[in-house]
Design a protein around this motif. Structure first.
Motif, short mmCIF file in Angstrom:
data_model
loop_
_atom_site.label_atom_id
_atom_site.label_comp_id
_atom_site.label_asym_id
_atom_site.label_seq_id
_atom_site.Cartn_x
_atom_site.Cartn_y
_atom_site.Cartn_z
N GLU A 1 47.69 34.88 46.08
CA GLU A 1 46.49 35.30 46.05
C GLU A 1 45.91 35.63 44.75
OE1 GLU A 1 46.33 38.62 48.66
OE2 GLU A 1 46.08 37.29 50.36
N LEU A 2 46.84 35.37 43.84
CA LEU A 2 46.58 35.55 42.40
C LEU A 2 45.42 34.52 41.75
CD1 LEU A 2 50.15 36.38 40.68
CD2 LEU A 2 48.18 37.87 41.38
N LYS A 3 45.49 33.31 42.78
CA LYS A 3 44.68 32.32 42.38
C LYS A 3 43.04 32.74 42.42
CE LYS A 3 46.69 29.30 44.88
NZ LYS A 3 46.92 28.04 45.88
N ASN A 4 43.05 33.78 43.48
CA ASN A 4 41.65 34.15 43.62
C ASN A 4 41.17 34.89 42.35
OD1 ASN A 4 41.42 33.12 46.05
ND2 ASN A 4 42.27 34.96 47.18
N TYR A 5 42.08 35.93 41.94
CA TYR A 5 41.68 36.79 40.54
C TYR A 5 41.54 35.79 39.57
CZ TYR A 5 42.50 39.87 36.85
OH TYR A 5 42.26 40.47 35.69
N ALA A 6 42.46 34.61 39.24
CA ALA A 6 42.17 33.80 38.18
C ALA A 6 40.90 33.15 38.19
CB ALA A 6 43.32 32.73 38.23
N ALA A 7 40.46 32.67 39.53
CA ALA A 7 39.24 32.06 39.70
C ALA A 7 38.13 32.86 39.14
CB ALA A 7 39.04 31.45 41.10
N THR A 8 38.05 34.16 39.65
CA THR A 8 37.16 35.21 39.49
C THR A 8 37.14 35.30 37.71
OG1 THR A 8 37.65 36.30 41.37
CG2 THR A 8 36.31 37.48 39.75
N LEU A 9 38.23 35.39 37.31
CA LEU A 9 38.30 35.58 35.79
C LEU A 9 37.79 34.30 35.14
CD1 LEU A 9 39.59 37.84 34.07
CD2 LEU A 9 41.55 36.43 33.81
N SER A 10 37.95 33.04 35.51
CA SER A 10 37.37 31.97 35.02
C SER A 10 35.94 31.70 35.05
CB SER A 10 38.32 30.65 35.48
OG SER A 10 37.75 29.43 34.90
N GLY A 11 35.42 32.03 36.23
CA GLY A 11 34.10 32.00 36.51
C GLY A 11 33.48 30.44 36.73
N GLU A 12 32.47 30.45 37.24
CA GLU A 12 31.98 29.07 37.65
C GLU A 12 31.95 28.03 36.72
OE1 GLU A 12 28.30 29.37 39.70
OE2 GLU A 12 29.17 30.69 41.42
N LYS A 13 31.72 28.48 35.27
CA LYS A 13 31.73 27.37 34.18
C LYS A 13 32.87 27.41 33.57
CE LYS A 13 26.52 28.41 33.75
NZ LYS A 13 25.41 28.65 33.07
N GLY A 14 33.90 28.01 33.78
CA GLY A 14 35.01 27.84 33.15
C GLY A 14 35.94 26.74 33.27
N ALA A 15 36.79 26.56 32.58
CA ALA A 15 37.84 25.36 32.63
C ALA A 15 38.43 25.28 33.97
CB ALA A 15 38.69 25.21 31.35
N SER B 1 44.71 29.84 28.23
CA SER B 1 44.23 31.04 27.54
C SER B 1 44.76 32.26 28.21
CB SER B 1 42.61 31.10 27.45
OG SER B 1 42.38 31.26 29.06
N ALA B 2 45.14 32.17 29.59
CA ALA B 2 45.84 33.78 30.09
C ALA B 2 46.79 32.94 31.02
CB ALA B 2 44.69 34.20 30.54
N VAL B 3 47.91 33.82 31.18
CA VAL B 3 48.71 33.64 32.19
C VAL B 3 49.06 34.86 33.24
CG1 VAL B 3 51.30 33.22 32.65
CG2 VAL B 3 50.51 32.21 30.83
N ILE B 4 48.60 34.63 34.42
CA ILE B 4 48.55 35.50 35.54
C ILE B 4 49.73 35.60 36.19
CG2 ILE B 4 47.05 36.49 37.52
CD1 ILE B 4 45.55 36.00 34.89
N VAL B 5 50.42 36.86 36.33
CA VAL B 5 51.50 36.92 37.30
C VAL B 5 51.32 38.28 38.05
CG1 VAL B 5 53.15 35.67 35.57
CG2 VAL B 5 52.54 38.15 35.17
N SER B 6 52.25 38.35 39.15
CA SER B 6 52.06 39.47 40.18
C SER B 6 53.04 40.81 39.34
CB SER B 6 52.72 39.28 41.50
OG SER B 6 54.10 38.92 41.35
N ARG B 7 53.94 40.52 38.41
CA ARG B 7 54.87 41.41 37.88
C ARG B 7 55.37 40.52 36.62
NH1 ARG B 7 57.95 42.81 42.61
NH2 ARG B 7 59.53 42.13 41.42
N GLU B 8 55.55 41.51 35.64
CA GLU B 8 56.08 41.00 34.42
C GLU B 8 57.34 40.51 34.70
OE1 GLU B 8 53.37 44.46 33.38
OE2 GLU B 8 54.90 43.74 34.98
N ASP B 9 58.33 40.87 35.71
CA ASP B 9 59.65 40.40 35.86
C ASP B 9 59.49 38.73 36.50
OD1 ASP B 9 59.17 40.95 38.49
OD2 ASP B 9 60.46 42.94 38.56
N ARG B 10 58.26 38.49 37.07
CA ARG B 10 58.11 37.18 37.27
C ARG B 10 58.58 35.95 36.37
NH1 ARG B 10 60.13 37.41 41.87
NH2 ARG B 10 60.67 39.21 41.00
#
Length: 730
Positions: free
Chosen positions: A51-65, A101-110
Motif C-alpha cells: 500500500e506504500l505505492k498509494n502514498y508514493a502516487a500521492t507524493l508524485s502527483g498526476e504530472k510527476g515522473a 528522488s525519494a525512497v519509500i519504505v514501511s520502516r527503516e529496517d526494511r
C-alpha cells in the motif's frame, strides 16, 4: 474522546502534509520480508508494504515522473549486502543514474540490519550525492511521518540511530530466543531441530521439557535398512539403487498417529508413503548419532549427551558404518581403511595444466546442469589429467543424476577457438568492431558494478581509519599492565583487530564477486583482447585461463551442446552482434561415443537369426543404437559367422563405426553416410577424437542474413568452404 466519527472502508487515507520531493524524477517503493514464505504467513505485513505505492502516487502527483516498485518478495535478510539483494542493487544503480528522488519504505529496517553501518553508510553517501530522500509514511492513525534528508546532519544521526536499533533487534530479541533454544538442547530436550526417520516428539509434554521418542513403525524399517546397507558391505550406491526400485520406504502415517506425535522429519513424498530422493540423504542418516541415543549439544565442540533417548541402532554396529563414511571413530580417532589400489597416479607437475575455457558459457537444452570433472587417463606409459564437460539431469524416482554426455574439455574448447580464429582471419574488420563493442560493454559494466565499487570504497576507508586507531591505541597501552581478569573480547585492541579482519573478509568477497562477473579491467584489457583478435593463432595461447574464459564469455551470449545420435553432436554458438547475427552451427562427430550397455537378449537373438545372411543395412535398421562393429562383436560372442564375409572386398556400404541412429539423424541417407565416412577418415588421419562440420560457409552474406533453418546440410563445396576442425586423442 467525546464522540465517534464514521469513516467509510474505501475512504482514502489522509497522509497529512507531504514532504517536498522532486517529482521530475521517479519515486521508489522498496519492499522486503525476511522470512521465507512470509508473504503468505505474514500477509498483513506485505499488504501494508504494497500500500506504500498509494502514498508514493500521492507524493508524485498526476504530472510527476511516476512510481517504481522494487519488490524483493520474501526470504531476503536485511543483513545481506546491497549487491546480494537483486532489487536493492537495482535501486542503487537507478539512484546512481539520478533517476530516483525519494525512497519509500514501511520502516527503516526494511533497508538494512547492518551491524557496522558499512552498507547503510554507503547508501546514505549516495543518497546525499543524488539528493534522494528516504521517507517512512504514517502507517496508522497515531503514527507520524518520518523523512531523512542526508544533507542535514541531524537527519543522518537519526537514521544511524534507526540502523543501530534495527541490528539491536537481532542482537537482543533474536539472539535471546536462539539462546533459549540452545539451553533446551543442552539439557537434552527437543530444541526444534530436524529429526531423522524413526523419531518423533510426543504431544502432551511440557514445552520446556520435551524429549524425542522412537516411532516404532518407522524405526523397524530404519533398522532393516541399516541391515541391508551392512549386507551391501556399506556401499551407499548399491543401497541407493535398492531404494530406487521400491515404491516407497516408509508407509503413510495413520491419522491417529498424527494426533499423538509431531513428525519433524524432512523427507519426500512417494506413492503411498515416503522415501529419500538422493543418496546424500541416506549417508546423512547413517552419520546421525541420534540413532544410538546420543544428543548433539554443540557442532563446534562435539559435545553430546549419551543415552539421552531410546536408540534404534546398536552403537557398535553404528560405529562400523560411521568409520566407513568418515574414516574415524565416534571419538575422532583416525582409522586406516583398506581401499583397493587405484590404477591412476597423480599428474606430473611439469606440462600445461588442463583447461576448461567454456566452463561458464556451455549449456545444453537436454541437460539442466553441466559440470567440469577430472579424470586420469593412461596413454602407453604416461598418465594424463584431463577435464571433461559432463551433462546430467535428475530423473524422477532415481537417486543419482542421469549422465547424458561426457566430452573432453580441451577438444571442444579447441573447436570453438579454431572457429573464432577462422572468423577473425576471414573478416579483417572483426577485431576493430569487437574493440568498439567491448568498450561499450566496459562502460556498461562500470554502471552495473557501481554498488560493489562504492562498498569497496567505504570498506577501504574504514580499514584505513581502524588501522590508524589500532596503531594509536597500541602505542598508548604498550607500557600498561594488562588486566588478567579482562576478557579477551573486551579488549579494545582485540575488538578493532577483529573488525579489521571482518572488513578484509568482506573486501575479498566483493573483489571475488567482481572478478566472477568478468569485469573488463580498463581500456588496457580491451586493447589486449583487440590484439588477440588481430592474431588469434599467436596471441590466444599467451592468455591465462581466466582471460580466455572472460573473452569467450564476452564474445558469446550462449554456447549450446546437444547430443543428437550415438556419434553426432550439435554445437550452436550464439556470437555477439559484431561477430555474427545468426546462430553459428556445427555438427561434431565423436569417434568414441559414450559407453554403451551390453547387448541385450533380444538383440543377440536378432544377430543369431539374421547376421549370417542379411546385408548390413537390414540388421542396423533393426538394432538402431548399435554399430556394425558392435554387431560383429556380439556375433563372435555367441559363435555366429557370416556365410559370405565382406572383409577385404573394399569399402563397406556403411562404415563399421556408424549406427543407424547416426544415419537417420539427417534427412538424406546417402549424404549422411558420406558425412560420417569423411568425419571418420578425418579423425583417423589426424589422430583426433572430434571432427566439426560447420553449416555456415565463410561468405559475407552468411553473417548478415538470418536463417530460421540451421539444420540444412550444405553441399560438398560449401562444407569445404566452411571448414572442418579436429582435435583430441582418440
Amino acid at each position: 474522546m467525546t464522540g465517534f466519527k464514521i469513516r467509510k472502508q474505501d475512504e482514502p487515507v489522509n497522509y497529512g502534509s507531504l514532504p517536498n520531493v522532486d517529482t521530475n524524477r521517479l519515486i521508489a517503493v522498496y519492499i522486503r520480508q525476511s522470512k521465507k514464505d512470509a508473504d503468505d504467513k505474514n500477509g498483513e505485513s506485505r499488504k501494508t508494504q504494497l500500500e506504500l505505492k498509494n502514498y508514493a502516487a500521492t507524493l508524485s502527483g498526476e504530472k510527476g515522473a511516476g512510481v517504481r516498485e522494487y519488490d524483493e518478495k520474501s526470504g531476503k535478510s536485511g543483513q545481506k549486502r546491497i549487491d546480494q539483494r537483486e532489487k536493492l542493487n537495482q535501486l542503487y544503480k537507478d539512484m546512481e543514474a539520478n533517476l530516483i528522488s525519494a525512497v519509500i519504505v514501511s520502516r527503516e529496517d526494511r533497508l538494512f540490519r547492518d551491524k557496522w553501518g558499512t552498507q547503510s553508510g554507503t547508501f546514505m553517501e549516495l543518497a546525499e550525492k543524488r539528493k534522494a530522500l528516504v521517507i517512512v509514511p504514517p502507517l496508522s492513525i497515531n503514527s507520524k511521518q518520518r523523512f531523512y534528508n542526508f544533507s542535514n546532519y541531524e537527519h543522518v544521526k537519526a537514521f544511524k540511530d534507526k540502523m543501530q536499533a534495527a541490528y539491536d533487534y537481532i542482537e537482543t530479541h533474536i539472539k535471546y530466543m536462539n539462546d533459549n533454544q540452545k539451553n533446551k538442547g543442552a539439557r537434552g530436550n527437543y530444541d526444534g531441530r530436524w529429526l531423522p526417520p524413526g523419531f518423533v516428539i510426543p504431544y502432551g509434554q511440557e514445552k520446556m521439557e520435551q524429549k524425542i521418542d522412537v516411532y516404532e513403525p518407522w524405526a523397524k524399517i530404519m533398522e532393516e535398512l541399516y541391515s541391508t546397507w551392512e549386507a551391501y558391505n556399506y556401499s551407499i550406491p548399491k543401497l541407493a539403487r535398492y531404494v530406487e526400485k521400491i515404491p516407497y520406504l516408509f508407509p503413510d502415517i495413520p491419522e491417529e498417529d498424527t494426533k499423538k506425535y509431531c513428525f519433524r522429519t524432512s523427507i519426500d513424498r512417494a506413492s503411498r508413503g515416503f522415501k529419500p530422493k538422493t543418496a546424500i540423504t541416506l549417508k546423512s542418516w547413517f552419520m546421525n548419532i541420534v540413532y544410538i541415543g546420543w544428543w548433539l549439544i554443540s557442532q563446534e565442540s562435539g559435545e553430546v549427551i549419551a543415552n539421552n533417548h531410546p536408540a534404534i541402532i546398536d552403537r557398535e554396529r553404528f560405529e562400523k558404518g560411521y568409520i566407513q563414511l568418515t574414516g574415524h571413530t565416534l571419538e575422532g580417532v583416525p582409522v586406516n581403511l583398506a581401499y583397493p589400489q587405484k590404477r591412476h597416479q597423480a599428474r606430473k607437475d611439469e606440462g600445461q595444466p588442463p583447461e576448461a575455457v567454456l566452463q561458464f558459457v556451455l549449456s545444453s537444452p537436454i541437460a539442466p546442469w553441466i559440470s567440469v570433472c577430472t579424470a586420469f587417463n593412461r596413454y602407453k606409459n604416461e598418465v594424463r589429467e584431463e577435464l571433461y564437460y559432463k551433462g546430467f539431469k535428475k530423473i524422477e524416482g532415481e537417486m543419482y543424476n542421469k549422465n547424458l554426455f561426457c566430452i573432453r574439455c580441451d577438444a571442444l574448447d579447441t573447436i570453438v577457438m579454431k572457429r573464432l580464429e577462422a572468423l577473425a582471419e576471414f573478416d579483417k574488420q572483426l577485431a576493430l568492431r569487437i574493440e568498439h563493442g567491448l568498450e561499450e560493454v566496459r562502460q556498461q559494466q562500470v554502471k552495473e558494478c557501481i554498488s560493489i565499487d562504492d562498498q569497496l570504497k567505504t570498506i577501504n576507508a574504514d580499514i584505513k581509519t581502524l588501522t590508524g586507531r589500532l596503531t594509536l591505541i597500541s602505542e598508548l597501552t604498550k607500557d600498561e599492565t594488562e588486566d588478567e581478569d579482562k576478557k579477551d573480547e573486551d579488549n579494545p585492541i582485540t575488538a578493532i583487530y577483529n573488525r579489521i579482519q571482518e572488513l578484509r573478509g568482506q573486501k575479498r568477497e566483493l573483489e571475488e564477486k567482481k572478478k566472477r562477473a568478468n569485469i573488463l579491467e580498463g581500456q588496457e584489457e580491451v586493447q589486449q583482447f583487440y590484439a588477440v583478435l588481430e592474431n588469434v593463432k599467436e596471441e590466444w595461447p599467451k592468455l591465462t585461463i581466466e582471460q580466455k574464459q572472460k573473452l569467450i564469455k564476452l564474445l558469446t551470449t550462449k554456447v549450446e551442446l546437444t547430443p543428437c545420435s550415438m556419434h553426432w553432436y550439435k554445437l550452436t554458438i550464439h556470437w555477439i552482434g559484431p561477430i555474427c547475427n545468426r546462430p553459428d552451427v556445427a555438427y561434431i562427430w565423436r569417434i568414441r561415443p559414450e559407453a554403451q550397455p551390453a547387448l541385450e537378449t533380444w538383440e543377440l537373438d536378432l544377430i543369431r537369426e539374421h547376421y549370417p545372411t542379411c546385408n548390413m543395412e537390414y540388421l542396423l535398421e533393426r538394432i538402431p543404437n548399435r554399430t556394425w562393429g558392435a554387431i560383429i562383436g556380439g556375433a563372435s560372442s555367441i559363435g555366429v559367422k557370416r556365410e559370405n564375409s565382406d572383409r577385404g572386398k573394399g569399402k563397406r556400404a556403411i562404415p563399421t563405426k556408424v549406427s543407424w541412429e547416426d544415419i537417420m539423424f539427417f534427412p538424406n541417407k546417402e549424404k549422411a553416410i558420406e558425412m560420417a565416412r569423411e568425419a571418420i577418415e578425418d579423425c583417423m588421419k589426424h589422430k583426433t577424437s572430434l571432427s566439426a562440420k560447420w553449416l555456415i560457409p565463410l561468405l559475407p552474406e552468411s553473417f548478415i542474413e538470418s536463417s530460421e533453418d540451421n539444420n540444412i546440410i550444405h553441399d560438398t563445396n560449401e562444407r569445404r568452404a566452411s571448414g572442418s576442425y579436429f582435435y583430441g586423442s582418440p
